[in-house]
Motif scaffolding. Sequence first.
Motif, PDB file in Angstrom:
ATOM      1  N   VAL A 121       8.349  -4.549  -4.277  1.00  0.00           N
ATOM      2  CA  VAL A 121       6.956  -4.262  -3.943  1.00  0.00           C
ATOM      3  C   VAL A 121       6.916  -3.581  -2.581  1.00  0.00           C
ATOM      4  O   VAL A 121       7.856  -3.670  -1.795  1.00  0.00           O
ATOM      5  N   SER A 122       5.835  -2.918  -2.320  1.00  0.00           N
ATOM      6  CA  SER A 122       5.646  -2.293  -1.015  1.00  0.00           C
ATOM      7  C   SER A 122       4.227  -2.572  -0.540  1.00  0.00           C
ATOM      8  O   SER A 122       3.336  -2.855  -1.341  1.00  0.00           O
ATOM      9  N   GLU A 123       4.044  -2.499   0.748  1.00  0.00           N
ATOM     10  CA  GLU A 123       2.722  -2.690   1.321  1.00  0.00           C
ATOM     11  C   GLU A 123       1.967  -1.367   1.322  1.00  0.00           C
ATOM     12  O   GLU A 123       2.528  -0.315   1.622  1.00  0.00           O
ATOM     13  N   GLU A 164      -2.542  -4.343   0.981  1.00  0.00           N
ATOM     14  CA  GLU A 164      -2.224  -4.940  -0.309  1.00  0.00           C
ATOM     15  C   GLU A 164      -0.743  -4.725  -0.589  1.00  0.00           C
ATOM     16  O   GLU A 164      -0.108  -3.859   0.012  1.00  0.00           O
ATOM     17  N   THR A 165      -0.225  -5.502  -1.513  1.00  0.00           N
ATOM     18  CA  THR A 165       1.119  -5.236  -1.996  1.00  0.00           C
ATOM     19  C   THR A 165       1.008  -4.623  -3.386  1.00  0.00           C
ATOM     20  O   THR A 165       0.142  -4.991  -4.174  1.00  0.00           O
TER      21      THR A 165
END
Length: 198
Positions: A11-13, A181-182
């Motif tokens: 996941v990434s921000e 958000e992720t």
Amino acid sequence: MSNPVPSAPSVSEVTVWSLEQTSPADLRPAAVPEGDLRIVRSEIPLPEFSRFLYTAVGGDIRWTDRLGMTHAQWRESLERPGVETWVAYEKGTPAGYVELDPQDDGVVEILYFGLIPAFRGRGVGGHLLSYGAARAWDLADRWPGRTATRRVWLHTCSDDGPHAMDNYLRRGFRLFDTRTETAPDVATPGPWPGAYSS
């Protein structure tokens, strides 16, 4: 023998910014670019065409929220009263689009806006955003019974193109919310698998 544990998806921000106009006077239109550029409302709800626009514009900037929608879900979304799709054409070729989503109490969201990559950086985006915002402000004129627009808003994020935020601010939109958000790191195929691999 033990089963291997599946790895969690990465996941990434993502930073999400929400912007608004609260009066038609807030809109600061961009210059109209030279050449054969027209913006036309797509008045027949057509899931195939809307999905093409969505994937062609969003394929390289991680638009994924609609990729799993069925034909029926696309149709249902497009046929809601007041939803409008405005398409920019350069020399008869689709260059980008704006999708307007009317909400309660005179609020209209610019739900999707963007250009197909080949048309970015040529002054088309400022004009298309100006035109789309103006159509959000006069949307009730085309839909009898709707409340006159009193607020137009949109959101953008850190995955969008490098000039997106500047375009919104130059058109008179003001920032009213920022959040982080992720999001899962997923491949976005564009109009066809591998379209943005080169």
